[in-house]
Scaffold this motif. Structure first.
Motif, PDB file in Angstrom:
ATOM      1  N   ALA A  29     -33.779  47.013  -8.734  1.00 14.41           N
ATOM      2  CA  ALA A  29     -33.524  45.942  -9.714  1.00 14.41           C
ATOM      3  C   ALA A  29     -34.368  44.699  -9.450  1.00 14.41           C
ATOM      4  N   ARG A  30     -35.260  44.786  -8.505  1.00 15.65           N
ATOM      5  CA  ARG A  30     -36.101  43.633  -8.170  1.00 15.65           C
ATOM      6  C   ARG A  30     -37.260  43.506  -9.160  1.00 15.65           C
ATOM      7  N   GLY A  31     -37.713  42.278  -9.358  1.00 14.99           N
ATOM      8  CA  GLY A  31     -38.872  42.040 -10.205  1.00 14.99           C
ATOM      9  C   GLY A  31     -38.551  41.801 -11.674  1.00 14.99           C
ATOM     10  N   TYR A  32     -37.276  41.704 -12.015  1.00 14.60           N
ATOM     11  CA  TYR A  32     -36.864  41.488 -13.404  1.00 14.60           C
ATOM     12  C   TYR A  32     -36.334  40.082 -13.666  1.00 14.60           C
ATOM     13  N   GLY A  33     -36.320  39.227 -12.643  1.00 14.04           N
ATOM     14  CA  GLY A  33     -35.852  37.856 -12.815  1.00 14.04           C
ATOM     15  C   GLY A  33     -34.359  37.671 -12.645  1.00 14.04           C
ATOM     16  N   TYR A  34     -33.642  38.723 -12.264  1.00 16.92           N
ATOM     17  CA  TYR A  34     -32.189  38.612 -12.111  1.00 16.92           C
ATOM     18  C   TYR A  34     -31.800  37.591 -11.049  1.00 16.92           C
ATOM     19  N   THR A  35     -32.514  37.591  -9.931  1.00 17.90           N
ATOM     20  CA  THR A  35     -32.176  36.662  -8.848  1.00 17.90           C
ATOM     21  C   THR A  35     -32.402  35.223  -9.277  1.00 17.90           C
ATOM     22  N   THR A  36     -33.517  34.954  -9.925  1.00 16.26           N
ATOM     23  CA  THR A  36     -33.802  33.592 -10.390  1.00 16.26           C
ATOM     24  C   THR A  36     -32.749  33.147 -11.388  1.00 16.26           C
ATOM     25  N   GLU A  37     -32.417  34.007 -12.327  1.00 14.50           N
ATOM     26  CA  GLU A  37     -31.416  33.674 -13.350  1.00 14.50           C
ATOM     27  C   GLU A  37     -30.038  33.428 -12.732  1.00 14.50           C
ATOM     28  N   ALA A  38     -29.624  34.305 -11.845  1.00 11.15           N
ATOM     29  CA  ALA A  38     -28.306  34.160 -11.216  1.00 11.15           C
ATOM     30  C   ALA A  38     -28.244  32.923 -10.325  1.00 11.15           C
ATOM     31  N   THR A  39     -29.318  32.669  -9.581  1.00 10.78           N
ATOM     32  CA  THR A  39     -29.349  31.509  -8.688  1.00 10.78           C
ATOM     33  C   THR A  39     -29.329  30.213  -9.494  1.00 10.78           C
ATOM     34  N   ALA A  40     -30.108  30.161 -10.558  1.00 12.11           N
ATOM     35  CA  ALA A  40     -30.108  28.968 -11.419  1.00 12.11           C
ATOM     36  C   ALA A  40     -28.721  28.723 -12.002  1.00 12.11           C
ATOM     37  N   ALA A  41     -28.059  29.784 -12.438  1.00 14.15           N
ATOM     38  CA  ALA A  41     -26.718  29.645 -13.021  1.00 14.15           C
ATOM     39  C   ALA A  41     -25.716  29.157 -11.982  1.00 14.15           C
ATOM     40  N   LEU A  42     -25.776  29.689 -10.763  1.00  9.87           N
ATOM     41  CA  LEU A  42     -24.832  29.269  -9.727  1.00  9.87           C
ATOM     42  C   LEU A  42     -25.091  27.824  -9.299  1.00  9.87           C
ATOM     43  N   ILE A  43     -26.347  27.427  -9.196  1.00  8.31           N
ATOM     44  CA  ILE A  43     -26.663  26.034  -8.855  1.00  8.31           C
ATOM     45  C   ILE A  43     -26.142  25.102  -9.949  1.00  8.31           C
ATOM     46  N   SER A  44     -26.387  25.459 -11.180  1.00 11.27           N
ATOM     47  CA  SER A  44     -25.911  24.659 -12.317  1.00 11.27           C
ATOM     48  C   SER A  44     -24.389  24.530 -12.302  1.00 11.27           C
ATOM     49  N   TRP A  45     -23.726  25.649 -12.112  1.00  9.68           N
ATOM     50  CA  TRP A  45     -22.255  25.666 -12.065  1.00  9.68           C
ATOM     51  C   TRP A  45     -21.764  24.768 -10.937  1.00  9.68           C
ATOM     52  N   THR A  46     -22.407  24.877  -9.774  1.00  4.54           N
ATOM     53  CA  THR A  46     -21.993  24.105  -8.594  1.00  4.54           C
ATOM     54  C   THR A  46     -22.102  22.609  -8.836  1.00  4.54           C
ATOM     55  N   PHE A  47     -23.221  22.167  -9.384  1.00  6.10           N
ATOM     56  CA  PHE A  47     -23.393  20.738  -9.622  1.00  6.10           C
ATOM     57  C   PHE A  47     -22.469  20.228 -10.726  1.00  6.10           C
ATOM     58  N   ALA A  48     -22.106  21.063 -11.667  1.00  2.11           N
ATOM     59  CA  ALA A  48     -21.220  20.647 -12.760  1.00  2.11           C
ATOM     60  C   ALA A  48     -19.748  20.613 -12.346  1.00  2.11           C
ATOM     61  N   ARG A  49     -19.377  21.396 -11.337  1.00  5.41           N
ATOM     62  CA  ARG A  49     -17.951  21.575 -11.054  1.00  5.41           C
ATOM     63  C   ARG A  49     -17.503  21.259  -9.632  1.00  5.41           C
ATOM     64  N   THR A  50     -18.419  20.794  -8.782  1.00  3.33           N
ATOM     65  CA  THR A  50     -18.042  20.472  -7.403  1.00  3.33           C
ATOM     66  C   THR A  50     -18.639  19.127  -7.005  1.00  3.33           C
ATOM     67  N   THR A  51     -18.336  18.696  -5.797  1.00  2.00           N
ATOM     68  CA  THR A  51     -18.915  17.461  -5.268  1.00  2.00           C
ATOM     69  C   THR A  51     -20.165  17.728  -4.430  1.00  2.00           C
ATOM     70  N   ILE A  52     -20.612  18.975  -4.372  1.00  4.38           N
ATOM     71  CA  ILE A  52     -21.842  19.321  -3.649  1.00  4.38           C
ATOM     72  C   ILE A  52     -23.002  18.536  -4.261  1.00  4.38           C
ATOM     73  N   THR A  53     -23.825  17.928  -3.399  1.00  8.62           N
ATOM     74  CA  THR A  53     -24.966  17.144  -3.896  1.00  8.62           C
ATOM     75  C   THR A  53     -26.307  17.807  -3.602  1.00  8.62           C
ATOM     76  N   GLN A  54     -26.300  18.865  -2.784  1.00 11.42           N
ATOM     77  CA  GLN A  54     -27.535  19.555  -2.460  1.00 11.42           C
ATOM     78  C   GLN A  54     -27.234  21.029  -2.187  1.00 11.42           C
ATOM     79  N   VAL A  55     -28.093  21.894  -2.715  1.00 13.18           N
ATOM     80  CA  VAL A  55     -28.017  23.331  -2.437  1.00 13.18           C
ATOM     81  C   VAL A  55     -29.290  23.703  -1.692  1.00 13.18           C
ATOM     82  N   ILE A  56     -29.126  24.414  -0.576  1.00  8.84           N
ATOM     83  CA  ILE A  56     -30.277  24.844   0.212  1.00  8.84           C
ATOM     84  C   ILE A  56     -30.316  26.368   0.305  1.00  8.84           C
ATOM     85  N   ALA A  57     -31.499  26.861   0.650  1.00  7.44           N
ATOM     86  CA  ALA A  57     -31.692  28.285   0.942  1.00  7.44           C
ATOM     87  C   ALA A  57     -32.581  28.377   2.165  1.00  7.44           C
TER      88      ALA A  57
END
Length: 97
Positions: A29-57
């Motif tokens: 399933a690699r190479g189809y953009g799933y990881t980028t899409e899922a990571t972007a969605a989780l980062i967005s969700w986190t900043f909208a719904r938590t007090t987290i101010t930075q996400v690292i990898a």
């Protein structure tokens, strides 16, 4: 209907203002953009719904695919936390721009 990977956070870091994200995708399933899409969605969700101010990898230097995901998401390289990994992050402010 099949699971092709997982994504989530490790325990909060730095007084719960920073969270470390982690993900994996099965080889076929690699190479189809799933990881980028899922990571972007989780980062967005986190900043909208938590007090987290930075996400690292923390990414192994030889993991070219994960380095590309970080770049696509606009994550900036930060000082290393561990000698084994390169560290990338995005702040709440950066994610808005």
């Amino acid at each position: 209907g099949r699971v092709i990977g997982d994504i989530g956070f490790h325990k909060p870091l730095r007084a719960a203002s920073t969270a470390e994200i982690g993900y994996s995708v099965v080889p076929h399933a690699r190479g189809y953009g799933y990881t980028t899409e899922a990571t972007a969605a989780l980062i967005s969700w986190t900043f909208a719904r938590t007090t987290i101010t930075q996400v690292i990898a923390q990414i192994e230097p030889e993991n070219v695919a994960s380095l590309r995901v970080a770049a696509k998401l606009g994550m900036q390289e930060l000082p290393a936390i561990s000698a084994r990994y390169r560290c990338f992050g995005i702040s709440r402010v950066q994610a808005r721009s």
